[in-house]
Design a protein around this motif. Sequence first.
Motif, PDB file in Angstrom:
ATOM      1  N   GLY A   1       1.068  -1.221   0.319  1.00  0.00           N
ATOM      2  CA  GLY A   1      -0.085   0.282  -0.223  1.00  0.00           C
ATOM      3  C   GLY A   1       0.709   1.209  -0.187  1.00  0.00           C
ATOM      4  N   ASP A   2       2.444   1.247   0.095  1.00  0.00           N
ATOM      5  CA  ASP A   2       2.915   2.011  -0.017  1.00  0.00           C
ATOM      6  C   ASP A   2       2.804   3.221  -0.936  1.00  0.00           C
ATOM      7  OD1 ASP A   2       3.470   2.493   2.869  1.00  0.00           O
ATOM      8  OD2 ASP A   2       5.724   1.357   2.735  1.00  0.00           O
ATOM      9  N   GLN A   3       2.588   4.067  -1.275  1.00  0.00           N
ATOM     10  CA  GLN A   3       2.882   4.528  -2.775  1.00  0.00           C
ATOM     11  C   GLN A   3       4.687   5.651  -2.867  1.00  0.00           C
ATOM     12  OE1 GLN A   3      -0.057   7.107  -4.353  1.00  0.00           O
ATOM     13  NE2 GLN A   3       1.394   8.449  -5.958  1.00  0.00           N
ATOM     14  N   ILE A   4       5.125   5.173  -3.524  1.00  0.00           N
ATOM     15  CA  ILE A   4       6.610   6.198  -3.958  1.00  0.00           C
ATOM     16  C   ILE A   4       5.814   6.991  -4.173  1.00  0.00           C
ATOM     17  CG2 ILE A   4       8.823   5.854  -4.125  1.00  0.00           C
ATOM     18  CD1 ILE A   4       8.570   2.714  -4.347  1.00  0.00           C
ATOM     19  N   VAL A   5       6.127   8.281  -4.042  1.00  0.00           N
ATOM     20  CA  VAL A   5       6.424   9.696  -4.287  1.00  0.00           C
ATOM     21  C   VAL A   5       7.646  10.583  -5.024  1.00  0.00           C
ATOM     22  CG1 VAL A   5       3.955  10.343  -3.442  1.00  0.00           C
ATOM     23  CG2 VAL A   5       6.153  10.539  -2.440  1.00  0.00           C
ATOM     24  N   ALA A   6       8.928  10.311  -3.696  1.00  0.00           N
ATOM     25  CA  ALA A   6      10.248  10.607  -4.523  1.00  0.00           C
ATOM     26  C   ALA A   6      11.519   9.692  -4.135  1.00  0.00           C
ATOM     27  CB  ALA A   6      10.658  12.076  -3.547  1.00  0.00           C
ATOM     28  N   ILE A   7      12.050   9.538  -4.717  1.00  0.00           N
ATOM     29  CA  ILE A   7      13.707   9.162  -5.089  1.00  0.00           C
ATOM     30  C   ILE A   7      14.712   9.831  -4.134  1.00  0.00           C
ATOM     31  CG2 ILE A   7      15.263   7.035  -5.691  1.00  0.00           C
ATOM     32  CD1 ILE A   7      12.401   6.112  -5.506  1.00  0.00           C
ATOM     33  N   GLY A   8      14.518   9.848  -3.160  1.00  0.00           N
ATOM     34  CA  GLY A   8      15.702  11.346  -2.991  1.00  0.00           C
ATOM     35  C   GLY A   8      15.120  12.203  -3.343  1.00  0.00           C
ATOM     36  N   ASP A   9      15.409  13.585  -3.386  1.00  0.00           N
ATOM     37  CA  ASP A   9      14.486  14.460  -3.854  1.00  0.00           C
ATOM     38  C   ASP A   9      14.661  14.599  -5.583  1.00  0.00           C
ATOM     39  OD1 ASP A   9      16.010  15.869  -1.730  1.00  0.00           O
ATOM     40  OD2 ASP A   9      17.362  16.537  -2.776  1.00  0.00           O
TER      41      ASP A   9
ATOM     42  N   LYS B   1      20.905   5.232  -8.562  1.00  0.00           N
ATOM     43  CA  LYS B   1      21.279   5.287  -7.315  1.00  0.00           C
ATOM     44  C   LYS B   1      22.133   3.776  -6.682  1.00  0.00           C
ATOM     45  CE  LYS B   1      19.841   9.529  -6.536  1.00  0.00           C
ATOM     46  NZ  LYS B   1      20.796  10.560  -5.991  1.00  0.00           N
ATOM     47  N   ALA B   2      21.182   3.157  -7.776  1.00  0.00           N
ATOM     48  CA  ALA B   2      21.725   1.402  -6.480  1.00  0.00           C
ATOM     49  C   ALA B   2      24.005   1.575  -7.487  1.00  0.00           C
ATOM     50  CB  ALA B   2      21.026   0.730  -7.350  1.00  0.00           C
ATOM     51  N   VAL B   3      23.432   2.320  -8.850  1.00  0.00           N
ATOM     52  CA  VAL B   3      24.978   2.314  -9.130  1.00  0.00           C
ATOM     53  C   VAL B   3      25.967   2.670  -8.313  1.00  0.00           C
ATOM     54  CG1 VAL B   3      26.621   3.688 -10.805  1.00  0.00           C
ATOM     55  CG2 VAL B   3      24.618   2.141 -11.444  1.00  0.00           C
ATOM     56  N   GLU B   4      25.776   3.581  -7.180  1.00  0.00           N
ATOM     57  CA  GLU B   4      26.497   5.130  -6.236  1.00  0.00           C
ATOM     58  C   GLU B   4      27.111   4.719  -5.319  1.00  0.00           C
ATOM     59  OE1 GLU B   4      24.450   8.968  -5.616  1.00  0.00           O
ATOM     60  OE2 GLU B   4      24.518   8.919  -8.000  1.00  0.00           O
ATOM     61  N   ALA B   5      26.174   3.320  -5.035  1.00  0.00           N
ATOM     62  CA  ALA B   5      26.229   2.176  -3.979  1.00  0.00           C
ATOM     63  C   ALA B   5      25.914   2.469  -2.223  1.00  0.00           C
ATOM     64  CB  ALA B   5      27.258   0.649  -3.830  1.00  0.00           C
ATOM     65  N   GLU B   6      25.249   3.398  -2.466  1.00  0.00           N
ATOM     66  CA  GLU B   6      24.956   4.414  -0.968  1.00  0.00           C
ATOM     67  C   GLU B   6      23.558   4.712  -1.073  1.00  0.00           C
ATOM     68  OE1 GLU B   6      26.412   8.467  -1.805  1.00  0.00           O
ATOM     69  OE2 GLU B   6      28.645   7.764  -2.356  1.00  0.00           O
ATOM     70  N   PRO B   7      23.292   4.458   0.448  1.00  0.00           N
ATOM     71  CA  PRO B   7      22.162   4.740   1.174  1.00  0.00           C
ATOM     72  C   PRO B   7      21.358   5.857   0.439  1.00  0.00           C
ATOM     73  CG  PRO B   7      23.099   4.554   2.676  1.00  0.00           C
ATOM     74  CD  PRO B   7      24.025   4.916   2.176  1.00  0.00           C
ATOM     75  N   VAL B   8      20.077   5.719  -0.114  1.00  0.00           N
ATOM     76  CA  VAL B   8      19.136   6.717  -0.504  1.00  0.00           C
ATOM     77  C   VAL B   8      17.546   6.685   0.318  1.00  0.00           C
ATOM     78  CG1 VAL B   8      18.110   4.711  -2.507  1.00  0.00           C
ATOM     79  CG2 VAL B   8      17.650   7.414  -3.235  1.00  0.00           C
ATOM     80  N   ALA B   9      17.098   7.365   0.014  1.00  0.00           N
ATOM     81  CA  ALA B   9      15.560   8.175   1.214  1.00  0.00           C
ATOM     82  C   ALA B   9      14.587   7.915  -0.270  1.00  0.00           C
ATOM     83  CB  ALA B   9      15.017   9.337   1.257  1.00  0.00           C
ATOM     84  N   VAL B  10      13.592   6.409   0.088  1.00  0.00           N
ATOM     85  CA  VAL B  10      11.848   6.967  -0.808  1.00  0.00           C
ATOM     86  C   VAL B  10      11.003   7.147   0.168  1.00  0.00           C
ATOM     87  CG1 VAL B  10      11.020   4.797  -1.785  1.00  0.00           C
ATOM     88  CG2 VAL B  10      13.895   4.663  -1.640  1.00  0.00           C
ATOM     89  N   ASN B  11      10.461   8.236  -0.281  1.00  0.00           N
ATOM     90  CA  ASN B  11       9.417   9.265   0.262  1.00  0.00           C
ATOM     91  C   ASN B  11       8.198   8.365  -0.113  1.00  0.00           C
ATOM     92  OD1 ASN B  11      11.113  11.673   1.892  1.00  0.00           O
ATOM     93  ND2 ASN B  11      11.618  11.491  -0.508  1.00  0.00           N
ATOM     94  N   VAL B  12       7.223   8.315   1.081  1.00  0.00           N
ATOM     95  CA  VAL B  12       5.764   7.231   0.338  1.00  0.00           C
ATOM     96  C   VAL B  12       5.369   7.842   0.854  1.00  0.00           C
ATOM     97  CG1 VAL B  12       7.617   4.730   0.301  1.00  0.00           C
ATOM     98  CG2 VAL B  12       6.328   5.605   2.363  1.00  0.00           C
ATOM     99  N   ILE B  13       3.804   7.795   0.216  1.00  0.00           N
ATOM    100  CA  ILE B  13       2.728   8.196   1.262  1.00  0.00           C
ATOM    101  C   ILE B  13       1.817   6.503   1.581  1.00  0.00           C
ATOM    102  CG2 ILE B  13       0.386   8.790   1.219  1.00  0.00           C
ATOM    103  CD1 ILE B  13       1.652  10.935  -0.463  1.00  0.00           C
ATOM    104  N   THR B  14       1.346   6.421   2.884  1.00  0.00           N
ATOM    105  CA  THR B  14       1.525   5.055   3.514  1.00  0.00           C
ATOM    106  C   THR B  14      -0.566   4.756   2.431  1.00  0.00           C
ATOM    107  OG1 THR B  14       0.620   5.625   5.726  1.00  0.00           O
ATOM    108  CG2 THR B  14       2.372   5.125   5.460  1.00  0.00           C
ATOM    109  N   LYS B  15      -0.692   3.647   3.397  1.00  0.00           N
ATOM    110  CA  LYS B  15      -2.275   3.431   3.504  1.00  0.00           C
ATOM    111  C   LYS B  15      -3.081   4.501   4.271  1.00  0.00           C
ATOM    112  CE  LYS B  15      -2.820  -1.034   3.814  1.00  0.00           C
ATOM    113  NZ  LYS B  15      -3.185  -2.442   3.690  1.00  0.00           N
ATOM    114  N   LEU B  16      -2.601   5.072   5.135  1.00  0.00           N
ATOM    115  CA  LEU B  16      -3.549   5.922   5.673  1.00  0.00           C
ATOM    116  C   LEU B  16      -3.720   7.378   5.447  1.00  0.00           C
ATOM    117  CD1 LEU B  16      -2.009   4.249   9.254  1.00  0.00           C
ATOM    118  CD2 LEU B  16      -4.352   3.931   7.446  1.00  0.00           C
TER     119      LEU B  16
END
Length: 92
Positions: free
Chosen positions: A31-39, A55-70
């Motif tokens: 149910g998570d809707q992905i709305v942004a990868i990083g910025d 982002k995987a090519v960089e092999a570093e952590p990335v923030a994935v912004n989501v909107i939950t079902k709620l």
Amino acid sequence: MLYLTGITGFKPIVGELQSDSFAAAVGFVAGDQIVAIGDDPVILWEEVGLKLLAKAVEAEPVAVNVITKLGQRQVRWIDFAQLPNALDQADL
């Protein structure tokens, strides 16, 4: 399916996950809707795949912004440095 000013594609909403998958391990839930990868905002699954690959090519952590079902905005962190371990365990 999303139709927006001539753009067609699927909204990036997470479906059912296996409890031992990499996605579940980093906090994604059905149910998570992905709305942004990083910025970078995303509106289609195709964009999610391309941006995560970059982002995987960089092999570093990335923030994935989501909107939950709620309707809550949350961040799921993917640490691509951990991905080789997940591949070795075949729990994607």
